[in-house]
Every structure is written in C-alpha cells, then in structure tokens.
Design a protein around this motif. Sequence first.
Motif, PDB file in Angstrom:
ATOM      1  N   GLY A   8      -8.535  -2.047   2.788  1.00  0.00           N
ATOM      2  CA  GLY A   8      -7.345  -2.484   3.518  1.00  0.00           C
ATOM      3  C   GLY A   8      -7.148  -1.755   4.836  1.00  0.00           C
ATOM      4  O   GLY A   8      -6.686  -2.340   5.820  1.00  0.00           O
ATOM      5  N   VAL A   9      -7.505  -0.475   4.882  1.00  0.00           N
ATOM      6  CA  VAL A   9      -7.304   0.308   6.100  1.00  0.00           C
ATOM      7  C   VAL A   9      -8.342  -0.043   7.162  1.00  0.00           C
ATOM      8  O   VAL A   9      -8.002  -0.382   8.297  1.00  0.00           O
ATOM      9  CB  VAL A   9      -7.352   1.820   5.777  1.00  0.00           C
TER      10      VAL A   9
ATOM     11  N   ALA B 177       0.829  -1.216   0.000  1.00  0.00           N
ATOM     12  CA  ALA B 177       0.000   0.000   0.000  1.00  0.00           C
ATOM     13  C   ALA B 177       0.858   1.259   0.000  1.00  0.00           C
ATOM     14  O   ALA B 177       0.495   2.266  -0.596  1.00  0.00           O
ATOM     15  CB  ALA B 177      -0.928   0.000   1.202  1.00  0.00           C
ATOM     16  N   ILE B 178       1.967   1.207   0.711  1.00  0.00           N
ATOM     17  CA  ILE B 178       2.861   2.368   0.778  1.00  0.00           C
ATOM     18  C   ILE B 178       4.272   1.891   0.461  1.00  0.00           C
ATOM     19  O   ILE B 178       4.775   0.951   1.081  1.00  0.00           O
ATOM     20  CB  ILE B 178       2.836   3.028   2.171  1.00  0.00           C
TER      21      ILE B 178
ATOM     22  N   PHE C   4     -12.281   6.337   5.101  1.00  0.00           N
ATOM     23  CA  PHE C   4     -11.246   5.627   4.339  1.00  0.00           C
ATOM     24  C   PHE C   4     -11.902   4.704   3.303  1.00  0.00           C
ATOM     25  O   PHE C   4     -11.316   4.388   2.278  1.00  0.00           O
ATOM     26  CB  PHE C   4     -10.358   4.793   5.269  1.00  0.00           C
TER      27      PHE C   4
ATOM     28  N   ILE D  22      -0.149  10.764   2.266  1.00  0.00           N
ATOM     29  CA  ILE D  22       0.751   9.720   2.776  1.00  0.00           C
ATOM     30  C   ILE D  22       0.201   8.314   2.479  1.00  0.00           C
ATOM     31  O   ILE D  22       0.909   7.445   1.998  1.00  0.00           O
ATOM     32  CB  ILE D  22       0.958   9.863   4.308  1.00  0.00           C
ATOM     33  N   LEU D  23      -1.078   8.111   2.821  1.00  0.00           N
ATOM     34  CA  LEU D  23      -1.625   6.747   2.722  1.00  0.00           C
ATOM     35  C   LEU D  23      -2.108   6.396   1.315  1.00  0.00           C
ATOM     36  O   LEU D  23      -2.340   5.234   1.004  1.00  0.00           O
ATOM     37  CB  LEU D  23      -2.793   6.588   3.715  1.00  0.00           C
TER      38      LEU D  23
ATOM     39  N   TYR E 196      -8.314  15.324   6.997  1.00  0.00           N
ATOM     40  CA  TYR E 196      -7.156  14.450   7.189  1.00  0.00           C
ATOM     41  C   TYR E 196      -6.438  14.229   5.871  1.00  0.00           C
ATOM     42  O   TYR E 196      -6.567  13.203   5.226  1.00  0.00           O
ATOM     43  CB  TYR E 196      -7.634  13.125   7.790  1.00  0.00           C
TER      44      TYR E 196
ATOM     45  N   ASP F  83       8.193   8.903  -1.894  1.00  0.00           N
ATOM     46  CA  ASP F  83       7.340   8.010  -2.681  1.00  0.00           C
ATOM     47  C   ASP F  83       8.159   7.306  -3.769  1.00  0.00           C
ATOM     48  O   ASP F  83       8.889   7.958  -4.530  1.00  0.00           O
ATOM     49  CB  ASP F  83       6.211   8.802  -3.341  1.00  0.00           C
TER      50      ASP F  83
ATOM     51  N   THR G  29      -4.692   2.823  15.447  1.00  0.00           N
ATOM     52  CA  THR G  29      -4.072   3.967  14.784  1.00  0.00           C
ATOM     53  C   THR G  29      -2.559   4.006  14.999  1.00  0.00           C
ATOM     54  O   THR G  29      -1.824   4.670  14.269  1.00  0.00           O
ATOM     55  CB  THR G  29      -4.674   5.287  15.306  1.00  0.00           C
TER      56      THR G  29
ATOM     57  N   PRO H 295       1.946  -2.820   4.120  1.00  0.00           N
ATOM     58  CA  PRO H 295       0.681  -3.309   3.574  1.00  0.00           C
ATOM     59  C   PRO H 295      -0.402  -2.272   3.868  1.00  0.00           C
ATOM     60  O   PRO H 295      -0.110  -1.263   4.536  1.00  0.00           O
ATOM     61  CB  PRO H 295       0.442  -4.596   4.369  1.00  0.00           C
ATOM     62  N   PRO H 296      -1.656  -2.463   3.402  1.00  0.00           N
ATOM     63  CA  PRO H 296      -2.701  -1.499   3.760  1.00  0.00           C
ATOM     64  C   PRO H 296      -2.771  -1.374   5.275  1.00  0.00           C
ATOM     65  O   PRO H 296      -2.851  -2.378   5.972  1.00  0.00           O
ATOM     66  CB  PRO H 296      -3.979  -2.135   3.211  1.00  0.00           C
ATOM     67  N   VAL H 297      -2.677  -0.161   5.766  1.00  0.00           N
ATOM     68  CA  VAL H 297      -2.615   0.011   7.208  1.00  0.00           C
ATOM     69  C   VAL H 297      -3.712   0.921   7.733  1.00  0.00           C
ATOM     70  O   VAL H 297      -4.883   0.568   7.639  1.00  0.00           O
ATOM     71  CB  VAL H 297      -1.218   0.437   7.649  1.00  0.00           C
ATOM     72  N   GLY H 298      -3.389   2.056   8.198  1.00  0.00           N
ATOM     73  CA  GLY H 298      -4.447   2.824   8.832  1.00  0.00           C
ATOM     74  C   GLY H 298      -4.131   4.273   8.992  1.00  0.00           C
ATOM     75  O   GLY H 298      -3.090   4.750   8.557  1.00  0.00           O
ATOM     76  N   GLY H 299      -5.078   4.970   9.627  1.00  0.00           N
ATOM     77  CA  GLY H 299      -4.903   6.394   9.852  1.00  0.00           C
ATOM     78  C   GLY H 299      -5.200   6.712  11.293  1.00  0.00           C
ATOM     79  O   GLY H 299      -5.462   5.817  12.092  1.00  0.00           O
ATOM     80  N   GLY H 300      -5.159   7.970  11.629  1.00  0.00           N
ATOM     81  CA  GLY H 300      -5.391   8.273  13.028  1.00  0.00           C
ATOM     82  C   GLY H 300      -5.747   9.704  13.219  1.00  0.00           C
ATOM     83  O   GLY H 300      -5.830  10.179  14.306  1.00  0.00           O
TER      84      GLY H 300
ATOM     85  N   GLU I 100      -8.502  -4.184   7.673  1.00  0.00           N
ATOM     86  CA  GLU I 100      -7.345  -4.948   8.115  1.00  0.00           C
ATOM     87  C   GLU I 100      -6.370  -4.152   8.987  1.00  0.00           C
ATOM     88  O   GLU I 100      -6.041  -4.547  10.096  1.00  0.00           O
ATOM     89  CB  GLU I 100      -6.603  -5.488   6.884  1.00  0.00           C
ATOM     90  N   GLY I 101      -5.941  -2.993   8.461  1.00  0.00           N
ATOM     91  CA  GLY I 101      -4.901  -2.239   9.173  1.00  0.00           C
ATOM     92  C   GLY I 101      -5.352  -1.746  10.538  1.00  0.00           C
ATOM     93  O   GLY I 101      -4.725  -2.046  11.561  1.00  0.00           O
ATOM     94  N   LEU I 102      -6.432  -0.973  10.566  1.00  0.00           N
ATOM     95  CA  LEU I 102      -6.901  -0.414  11.840  1.00  0.00           C
ATOM     96  C   LEU I 102      -7.350  -1.503  12.817  1.00  0.00           C
ATOM     97  O   LEU I 102      -7.040  -1.413  14.009  1.00  0.00           O
ATOM     98  CB  LEU I 102      -8.026   0.602  11.600  1.00  0.00           C
TER      99      LEU I 102
ATOM    100  N   PHE J 186     -13.460   7.688  10.577  1.00  0.00           N
ATOM    101  CA  PHE J 186     -12.651   6.606  10.004  1.00  0.00           C
ATOM    102  C   PHE J 186     -13.391   5.849   8.898  1.00  0.00           C
ATOM    103  O   PHE J 186     -12.766   5.162   8.096  1.00  0.00           O
ATOM    104  CB  PHE J 186     -12.191   5.636  11.093  1.00  0.00           C
TER     105      PHE J 186
ATOM    106  N   VAL K 194      -8.063  16.081  12.473  1.00  0.00           N
ATOM    107  CA  VAL K 194      -9.342  15.490  12.074  1.00  0.00           C
ATOM    108  C   VAL K 194     -10.370  16.535  11.621  1.00  0.00           C
ATOM    109  O   VAL K 194     -11.567  16.327  11.715  1.00  0.00           O
ATOM    110  CB  VAL K 194      -9.929  14.582  13.172  1.00  0.00           C
TER     111      VAL K 194
ATOM    112  N   LYS L 102      -3.238   8.656  -4.478  1.00  0.00           N
ATOM    113  CA  LYS L 102      -1.963   9.139  -3.933  1.00  0.00           C
ATOM    114  C   LYS L 102      -1.590  10.496  -4.513  1.00  0.00           C
ATOM    115  O   LYS L 102      -1.536  10.690  -5.725  1.00  0.00           O
ATOM    116  CB  LYS L 102      -0.860   8.129  -4.276  1.00  0.00           C
TER     117      LYS L 102
END
Lengths: 73, 597
Positions: free
Chosen positions: B231-232, A43-44, B495, B455-456, B449, A51, B242, A68-73, B235-237, B492, B446, B461
């Motif tokens: 994916g976010v 993913a990144i 995403f 970034i993600l 974002y 990049d 976070t 891999p595909p992850v997340g945000g916050g 799976e990721g979150l 969230f 927030v 992109k």
Amino acid sequence: MMIEVRLFATFRNNRGKKVYVELDHPRVEDVLQSIGIENDEVAILLVNGQDGRFDQELVEGDYLSVFPPVGGG
Amino acid sequence: MYGYHGKYLRINLKTQEVKVETLDLETAKKFIGGRGLGTKFMMDEVDPKVDAFSPENKLMVVTGPLTGTATPTGGRYMVVTKSPLTGTIASSNSGGFFGAELKFAGYDMIIFEDKSDTPVYINIVDDKVEFKSADHLWGKLVGQVTDELQAEHGEKARVMTIGPAGEKLSRLAAIMNEKDRAAGRSGVGAVMGSKNLKAVVVKGSNKVPIYDEAALKAVFKESLKKIRENGVTGEGLPTYGTAVLVNIINENGVYPTNNFQLAYDENADDISGETMASDYLKRKNPCFRCPIACGRWVEVDGVEMAGPEYETLWAFGSDCGITDLKEVLLANNECNELGLDTISAGTTLAAAMELRQLDLVKAEEIEGEPLEFGNAKSIVEWTKKMAYREGFGDKLAEGSYRLCEMYGRPDLSMSVKKQELPAYDPRGIQGQGLQYATSNRGGCHVRGYLISPEILGLPEKLDKNALDGKAFWAKAFQDLTAAIDSSGLCLFTSFALGADDYAALINAVCGTDHTGDTVFAAGERIWNIEKMFNLESGIAPSEDKLPRRLLEDGIPEGPSKGSVNQLDKLLPEYYELRGWTTGGIPTDERLDELGLK
C-alpha cells in the motif's frame, strides 16, 4: 452522539476532509461503515490522536483520524 | 567480478593526477558498497581528527553493486566524507540518474583528494577523465550550471554540482544532481566547495557485469510485485509523495511546530500532500528505474519546478509557524538552486525565529524581512542570505547549533551532534528518539526509520509511547538501513522488501551467498565502523543525546500532550544489544566478531 471523522488521502474522494456521524453508542467500525469505509481499507486509525481499535467503543467528544495505506519520508 | 567494475578513480585535485585503481573484491563484499565501502576507505585513508575543510579530508562518491542494474530503484549513490556540520562521518545518499551513469562509465567510486588552486570541474566519458576550468561556472545556480554543462557535453551527460552555498562553505550545503536530487545532509556540498570542485559531469557506455541474468530477472520480478502490491510503495507514495505524512504526523500530535515548541499545527493541512496534489502538482518526478516515483513536479504561477518532500514542507512550513504552501514551494526551489539541505536550512530559520522570539537576536540585526514565526515572506529571502552569507545570513550558514551557541542558548538548537532533527517529535515516538540520539551522522530520520513501525504500522504496529522492544527495533532498522544504503537501492523499498529480498537481489547481481542474516551482519559491521570513525574523530559517546527540551518539557498540547522522550531508559539496553560497553563504546570482542579488528 456525534462523532467527528477526519479523512485523509484518498478517503477524501467524494467525502471531503471531515464528516460528522450521529450514532448511539457506536464502536469505531460502526462509524466507518456508515460512511462506506471497510476495516481492511484502513492503514492508520487514530482515536483522539492515539492508536485506536475497530471494536473500540466511542464516547461523546471522541474524534477519529483515518488514513488508507500511505507513505513515509 | 560481478556487480562491481572492480575499479575506481582516484583524482588529486591539486596535482590533477588521475589514477584508475583496482577495488579489492573482499573489501567490497564485506562493506557491500556505497555508505559502507566509502566509510571503510575514509577509515583507512583519512585521519578522523582532520578538519573537514582541510585538503587532507577526502570526498568519496560511491556507488553500490546494484547501482545501474535492473533492480527496482537501483540508481542510488553516496557521498562519504567528514562532515563540517557534525564532525562525524558524513554519508549522504542521492537518487536521480548520476549514480547509475557513473557506473556506466565503468567506475564503482571516485575518491577526490586535496584541493584545487582554482575552480574546476571534472568531465568523465568512460576512460577519458579531464580537468576543466570552472571559472565561468563559479557563483552560478545549480540549474544554470547543469544547463551549461549539458549544452557543452551533451544532454545525456549527468551533472553533479554544488551551488553558491557550497562555494561559500555553508555547513548546510548539499551536492545536487539532475538539478533537484540532493546528497543533502551533513554539509557535504561545503566539502566539495572547499576543494574548489564545482561539478562532475559523467557519461558512460558500459554495462554493469551481472552474475546471473536469469536469476536477476526472477528476483526483480518478485521484488517488483511486492513493491507494487504494498500500500505504501504501490499506492501512497506514488499518489502523494512523502508529503502525505504532514497530516499523519500532525494527527498523531508529534508534528514539531515553531521549533519544537509545539507538536500540533491546526493549519497543517494547508501544506499537506493532499493540498499540494490538488493545487500545485503537475506530475511525478521519478529517479532511475524507480517503480515508486515519489518525486513531485509542481507549477507555481506558471513556473514548473521540483516539488518538496515532507521534511521540507515541515521545515520551512510548520516548524517556522508557516502554512503558506506557495512560499514553501518557492523556498524548496531556492534550496535546490542554491544547493542547500532543506531540512537544516528550514530548521535553522526556525531556531533563529525562536532566538528572535526571546529577543536574544535583536530586531536591528535582521536587515530585511523580520525573522518571526509565521512570517511567510521571510523564508525565501533568508534562505538566499543564508547561502550567500549576507548579513545575519552569515550566522545562519553555520547551522542552528552554532547559531544558538553564539547567543548563549545551544539548547534551542533542535539537533543531535549539531545536525538538525527532522520532522518527528520524539517526545511522542519513543523509539525514534533513541534512533535520533544514536544516529552516527547526528539528527536524522533515514538512519533507522522507526516511524515505519511506530506510526505507519510496517512491518507491524508498535505502540509509539511504549519502551518495550524499541532498542531491538532501533538496532535492527539501523543495521538493515546501513546495508540498503550500501547496496545502491533506495531505502523506500524497505516498506515492501525484507532482508531476504535484498540478499536475493545482491546474490543475483554479485554471485555472493548472502542470506538475510548476513545482510544484517554487513549492516552491523558498517554501523560499527562508522561509530569507530566518530569516536576517533573525538565525538564522545555522551553525544548520544537529545536536546533538553525533548527530555524535560512535556508536549504542551494536542494528542501527545505531556509526553517527553525517555531516552535514559532505552540507551543501556541499546548498548547491550550492540555488544558495546555501558558507556556506548564498541568492545574489542564485538569489533573482532564483526571483522573490524
């Protein structure tokens, strides 16, 4: 040449946090394939913290960071 | 009326008068709910120039039409008031279960007015609303207050409370619910404390009226599928929370370290989501009807507690030069118990550490563990002293801007409109810098974002260093976020979901005819009314700025070495896209088009 690959999240499973791959004039995807990571799992992708592209040719001293595909916050 | 109960509580804390008032449906639709509706009521009922701690300020607890419904993440509520930290409109969002329970009690919103003479809490069980003395709760920690109130009113009762930080009027105080969920930012807990309101307990037995159950079932299923397949959110979150961002942001070289002096921390992995998952994670800690479940539950030396978010790991961690995960977990727990915003608390300590580094704060002022970058032992101790205003903690409780101003260096506060910036260095992420500078509640991630595209790579992109298109993206993200925050859903979800999905969910619940475009338009209306509140409160447009360091001092090392934020090149285009004057003021024409005249 030796390329450092920094691995994160689930890419660390069975690989660890960091691996080194030795290949002659590799592109990014050659390095990833050699450690069993397909392009569509990524993913990144960063080359030296910026990049990157899968077809990017690497030079001595380059390092990869792959997520891999992850997340945000 | 669907989605809304059509009624809200107006509670006067001085006279103890409780009124049930009718919600005007047209107003509700125009501002959706939550953040939008609360700001509309603030604009109509409160002089924006009022002192945040004066009895004339009001505290609004506002749900959205989707709060308490069978929608994914439909449990959010907003606290809207005037902020004692920024002087702007404050709207702080929280998850957990309290918001849904308030809806089940039959209310869309509570407006708290004036100030109680003595500490009180409010107990709500459907139609019954009663004032109770909080003398026995005043001074107690959030966990204990919650336990005692649930022992008295039943374990199914939901509790929203402040901790000692709110009582002591710390400008960094949060309002907590379910012990570890926070309406965290902008000092909303201090407004509650200023009103002598310790807690609100709520238990309800009503259902939210739904316009079309079958349609809701269908759009719920579709949106859930998107969330699970993304994916976010799928799976990721769920796997890392976070906290997985620690390494992502650090590897990009935009991870603020030592109060934004650096943007890369070679030891960041020690406090990463990956490390937390392997060393401390017990289980997930989800909110009401949430399929994502990003919340963490950890165990430290045999004691279980809520785990930190990314922002918290960073604020008490690398921003303070610290990579001792255990101490950061304990500091996070301390903030939950004391009722403090973890972002502002951690970064205010970081600002104090830089003041010490420069010897502007003298060693003799720091009675206790030295406040120095890298001193892991200092963070729990000084978080407590900040909450209780003990010694130097009294200055920390004012937040980083006022603290740095006391020592003649307000530029060392990494804040916008006096609210501390979160965990992304905008020198290497151009759009995020514009978003920070223009945020209506000051430094905040927030409100729009842009980390997601910059970034993600979601929904696509963007080059984080480029300027092209960033003003457009900032506006679009700000407007959509304002609508989501007002709906009762979690940000969230965005995403995985887009404006059309939100329109479909709102329509199924409310019977409205929203499209993606009208969802954006509602968000833009909300953004503009917030801006008008800020202008009328005296926040000049020139406050749309970043700290000097981020505009002038290039990142000293790491992947983004040499970068500065180029805000001046983005602001004019942003104002133009908003239809504002070149000086950043909404025009009469624009306000008229948005239905705000």
